[in-house]
Design a protein around this motif. Structure first.
Motif, PDB file in Angstrom:
ATOM      1  N   GLU A  18       0.803  -1.184  -0.098  1.00 20.98           N
ATOM      2  CA  GLU A  18      -0.038  -0.075  -0.221  1.00 20.98           C
ATOM      3  C   GLU A  18       0.940   1.329  -0.033  1.00 20.98           C
ATOM      4  O   GLU A  18       2.026   1.036   0.413  1.00 20.98           O
ATOM      5  N   ASN A  19       0.266   2.425  -0.479  1.00 23.19           N
ATOM      6  CA  ASN A  19       1.193   3.592  -0.377  1.00 23.19           C
ATOM      7  C   ASN A  19       1.389   4.097   1.009  1.00 23.19           C
ATOM      8  O   ASN A  19       0.217   4.538   1.669  1.00 23.19           O
ATOM      9  N   VAL A  79       5.402   7.333  -2.845  1.00 25.67           N
ATOM     10  CA  VAL A  79       4.620   7.854  -3.848  1.00 25.67           C
ATOM     11  C   VAL A  79       4.257   6.565  -4.873  1.00 25.67           C
ATOM     12  O   VAL A  79       4.963   5.693  -5.052  1.00 25.67           O
ATOM     13  N   THR A  80       3.120   6.536  -5.381  1.00 22.33           N
ATOM     14  CA  THR A  80       2.652   5.602  -6.330  1.00 22.33           C
ATOM     15  C   THR A  80       2.727   6.186  -7.933  1.00 22.33           C
ATOM     16  O   THR A  80       2.177   7.284  -7.962  1.00 22.33           O
ATOM     17  N   VAL A  81       3.200   5.574  -8.838  1.00 20.26           N
ATOM     18  CA  VAL A  81       3.502   5.955 -10.024  1.00 20.26           C
ATOM     19  C   VAL A  81       2.935   4.868 -11.237  1.00 20.26           C
ATOM     20  O   VAL A  81       3.114   3.770 -11.089  1.00 20.26           O
ATOM     21  N   LYS A 101      -0.737   8.640  -6.349  1.00 20.39           N
ATOM     22  CA  LYS A 101      -1.135   8.733  -5.048  1.00 20.39           C
ATOM     23  C   LYS A 101       0.146   9.406  -4.319  1.00 20.39           C
ATOM     24  O   LYS A 101       1.418   9.026  -4.645  1.00 20.39           O
ATOM     25  N   VAL A 102       0.139   9.925  -3.284  1.00 19.85           N
ATOM     26  CA  VAL A 102       1.292  10.389  -2.546  1.00 19.85           C
ATOM     27  C   VAL A 102       0.805  10.226  -0.970  1.00 19.85           C
ATOM     28  O   VAL A 102      -0.326  10.511  -0.435  1.00 19.85           O
ATOM     29  N   PHE A 139       6.145  15.837  -4.143  1.00 20.31           N
ATOM     30  CA  PHE A 139       5.295  15.555  -5.160  1.00 20.31           C
ATOM     31  C   PHE A 139       3.791  15.598  -4.944  1.00 20.31           C
ATOM     32  O   PHE A 139       3.351  15.580  -3.836  1.00 20.31           O
ATOM     33  N   LYS A 140       3.000  15.694  -6.064  1.00 23.76           N
ATOM     34  CA  LYS A 140       1.489  15.751  -5.808  1.00 23.76           C
ATOM     35  C   LYS A 140       1.047  14.908  -7.147  1.00 23.76           C
ATOM     36  O   LYS A 140       1.648  14.784  -7.935  1.00 23.76           O
ATOM     37  N   VAL A 141      -0.198  14.549  -6.901  1.00 21.47           N
ATOM     38  CA  VAL A 141      -1.054  13.851  -7.780  1.00 21.47           C
ATOM     39  C   VAL A 141      -1.018  14.387  -9.154  1.00 21.47           C
ATOM     40  O   VAL A 141      -1.188  15.593  -9.331  1.00 21.47           O
TER      41      VAL A 141
END
Lengths: 361, 361
Positions: free
Chosen positions: B34-35, B40-42, B80-81, B88-90
């Motif tokens: 999970e994030n 950060v999910t890319v 997701k952050v 970073f942001k979405v």
């Protein structure tokens, strides 16, 4: 018809030479040039026996010209100077190392790196500017261009100072060039012989922690007890080597036989430097992974330029550093060579030329 | 009993993996964490095909842990952050390179050299701190700690920019570290592939004269006319090689097959540096005499730290430097690998993951 060695030049000289690749040295009459405008002539008092002398007399590098008078760790007292000489006068204590000439104009020479000049002239077994072969310090007198003569400070004993002219500069130069001269660094020295013991002394004087790495466990007491090394690693002892992995900022490798670089590279910290000053004839194996994954470096170094050689002598004088020597008479030289081949010397033979080289003339 | 890859973590992922040393890749279901708060999910849009991917898929280096999902030149969009993420942001365009974690506390990590951390965790074929395997960018999304995510600058194309994340930093880092950035100096680039072609571009951007050194004469026109190299040397052309001896200040050696170092060392000037960034699977032969007599060195370098990788991306954006690529679909990967093994690509395959890997994400 080519002139004989005795007739080539106007000044009579006497030394010991090898006649062929069996390397046996014996009395030899030859001659040297008259003191030129920029020359310094000196009476040779001592000459160190470098391992290169042994390699050369036996033609191991396949470029030997006979008869050969070896010797490039030469010290003595000035007897004559040419009219354009400014740095020396009669009576001064001086030395000559591995070089007696260079082109003076290439990028190396201009940067005081005569030792990397493509047209360097070696103290022996080289062709001088007048076309004659150079003869080295196993002889009674020496004539050299002032540029290639260094001053020996009064507080340095001449016999112990002689090996500085090759062994000394050979290890001093890379300690400086590769930045391994800063107090607090940890430097390994591989091989405890003529070069290695000098590396220990210089490094300690620079405030460096020193570990000697050797195949001979018997040298531990010498290394740590007498020479002042901080620790000692037996290279065949896997456990000791494993425990020391990643602990050294640099290593000065003085071993000139083929050996494995991998265990030495492993001793280096990240960004560590392995500097080779011994030159094995055959290539060594270089493992890429350890070099890359630690951003490590394997470099070389060969003696030093004249400016740096003088700087090294002055540093040695300041710190009371001389070579550990066994003084021998000229006629012991063949036995000394046999012992040197078996590394049976602590740590440099020095020939007492002044007291034992007798001309039979 | 160990959990299956698709059950280890809560988020399901689709990728392509190699399962044995045939190196053949095929669809593979696995899972990612999970994030987390720092993650950060890319969603992956592009992934470059690095030669290391091929080596690891086929277990050339002997440490592949199958199944392996390769890919460490990843570009995509943030979806997701975590709550601690401030960089970073979405929606941001980001990259993930060769490293996804390190110990964060050792001397290397503190100096922004995470790539030399002894506990570095690679994007694939490594183990995360929780013990689970890491899987790379031949997949639909990835979850990474923000410290190991890179901002993709404006003006840098996502597809052609992806290879900078490994190939780019692999040559940029040693060029900076070993001082290969002085305008007017002469750089040799050995090997004209994924790494080499970027080294040529960077070399020209640094104001260097660049010579490509290659075994393939057919690459000359490309090298000079399209990539901007100043000259080209074919290693088998002994006459031209000899004429170029002693002319190069530095050489970046990108060749990953076993090859002779002696000719490359000969090309270097005094004090020249040969930096090897390719990873041959056997040791190379290192001739010592030329190293010693020219005070030359051979060094290694392995990708770069996060700070420097960001610096490299920004530099490339400013100078319009990106890789020359051939875009492929995910299902073409095995053919691409076969062609890569024969160096049949100009100069990097990039997988159009976003448009060809069906994603549940």
């Amino acid at each position: 018809m080519a002139k004989s060695p005795e007739q080539e030049h106007p000044v009579k000289a006497f030394g010991w030479a090898a006649r062929d690749s069996c390397g046996h040295l014996s009395p030899f009459k030859f001659s040297r040039r008259a003191t030129g405008d920029k020359d310094v002539t000196f009476k040779v008092l001592y000459c160190g026996i470098c391992h290169s002398d042994l390699h050369c007399i036996k033609n191991e590098w396949r470029d030997s010209v006979y008869p050969m008078v070896p010797g490039h760790e030469i010290v003595g007292v000035v007897t004559e100077v040419g009219p354009e000489v400014t740095k020396f006068k009669v009576g001064d204590k001086v030395g000559v190392g591995c070089l007696v000439g260079s082109c003076h104009s290439c990028e190396s020479c201009v940067n005081d790196l005569e030792n990397y000049c493509p047209e360097w002239i070696l103290t022996y077994n080289s062709k001088y500017t007048d076309g004659t072969i150079t003869y080295g310090g196993y002889s009674d007198i020496m004539v050299a261009d002032e540029h290639f003569v260094v001053a020996i400070p009064d507080n340095l004993p001449l016999d112990g100072a002689a090996p500085l002219l090759c062994a000394g500069i050979t290890v001093y130069s890379p300690l400086r060039h590769y930045g391994l001269d800063k107090p607090g660094l940890h430097v390994g020295v591989v091989g405890l012989g003529g070069l290695g013991h000098m590396a220990v002394k210089f490094a300690k004087a620079m405030g460096i922690k020193v570990t000697v790495i050797s195949t001979s466990p018997g040298k531990r007491e010498e290394a740590v007890g007498r020479l002042g090394a901080d620790s000692f690693l037996v290279s065949r002892d896997q456990e000791q080597m494993e425990a020391a992995k990643g602990t050294m900022d640099g290593i000065i490798d003085t071993v000139s036989t083929v050996h494995s670089l991998l265990p030495l590279i492993a001793l280096l910290k990240s960004q560590g430097k392995l500097v080779l000053v011994g030159a094995p004839e055959k290539p060594l194996e270089l493992p890429a992974f350890p070099l890359l994954t630690g951003r490590k470096v394997v470099g070389g170094s060969a003696i030093g330029g004249l400016k740096e050689t003088q700087e090294m002598i002055n540093f040695a004088s300041q710190h009371g550093i001389t070579s550990d020597i066994e003084v021998i008479s000229m006629d012991y030289v063949n036995t000394a060579m046999e012992r040197l081949a078996k590394a049976d010397v602590r740590y440099r033979f020095v020939i007492d030329i002044g007291n034992s080289l007798k001309s039979t003339a | 009993m160990a959990k299956a890859p698709c059950q280890e973590h809560p988020q399901k992922v689709l990728g392509w993996a190699a399962v044995d040393k045939s190196g053949t890749l095929s669809p593979f279901h696995f899972s990612r964490r999970e994030n987390g708060d720092d993650d950060v999910t890319v969603k992956i849009q592009y992934c470059g095909v690095c030669h290391s991917d091929l080596h690891l898929a086929k277990n050339d280096w002997g440490f592949t842990n199958y199944p392996v999902v390769p890919g460490h030149e990843i570009v995509g969009a943030v979806t997701k952050v975590g709550s601690n993420v401030n960089k970073f942001k979405v929606g941001d365009r980001v990259g993930v390179g060769v490293i996804v974690d390190s110990c964060r506390s050792c001397e290397c990590c503190q100096q922004d050299l995470e790539n030399y951390c002894p506990q570095v965790i690679f994007t694939y074929n490594s183990h995360s701190k929780d013990g689970s395997k890491t899987y790379g960018g031949y997949s639909d999304f990835i979850v990474v700690d923000q410290r190991f995510v890179l901002r993709f600058p404006e003006g840098l194309p996502s597809d052609a920019g992806a290879p900078l994340l490994c190939a780019g930093i692999t040559v940029y880092s040693p060029m900076k570290y070993y001082g290969m950035t002085e305008p007017g100096k002469h750089l040799g680039v050995a090997g004209l592939g994924g790494l080499g072609h970027i080294a040529v571009k960077l070399g020209k951007a640094f104001g260097l004269k660049v010579t490509v050194i290659s075994s393939s004469p057919r690459k000359e026109a490309e090298a000079i006319q399209r990539l901007g190299a100043d000259s080209f040397l074919v290693t088998s052309d002994l006459v031209k090689m000899k004429a170029a001896f002693g002319t190069m200040d530095y050489i970046i050696d990108t060749v990953s097959a076993v090859h002779p170092l002696a000719p490359l060392i000969s090309l270097l000037k005094l004090n020249g540096k040969l930096v090897t960034v390719g990873l041959p699977d056997k040791p190379l032969e290192l001739p010592i005499f030329p190293l010693v007599l020219g005070r030359k060195l051979v060094g290694g370098s392995d990708v770069g730290g996060m700070k420097e990788t960001q610096e490299m991306l920004d530099f490339c954006a400013m100078h319009n430097i990106a890789a020359d690529i051939e875009l492929i679909r995910m299902e073409e990967i095995n053919t691409a690998m076969e062609r890569l093994a024969k160096s049949d690509v100009k100069y990097r395959f990039v997988i159009d993951v976003g448009n060809s890997l069906p994603s549940r994400y």
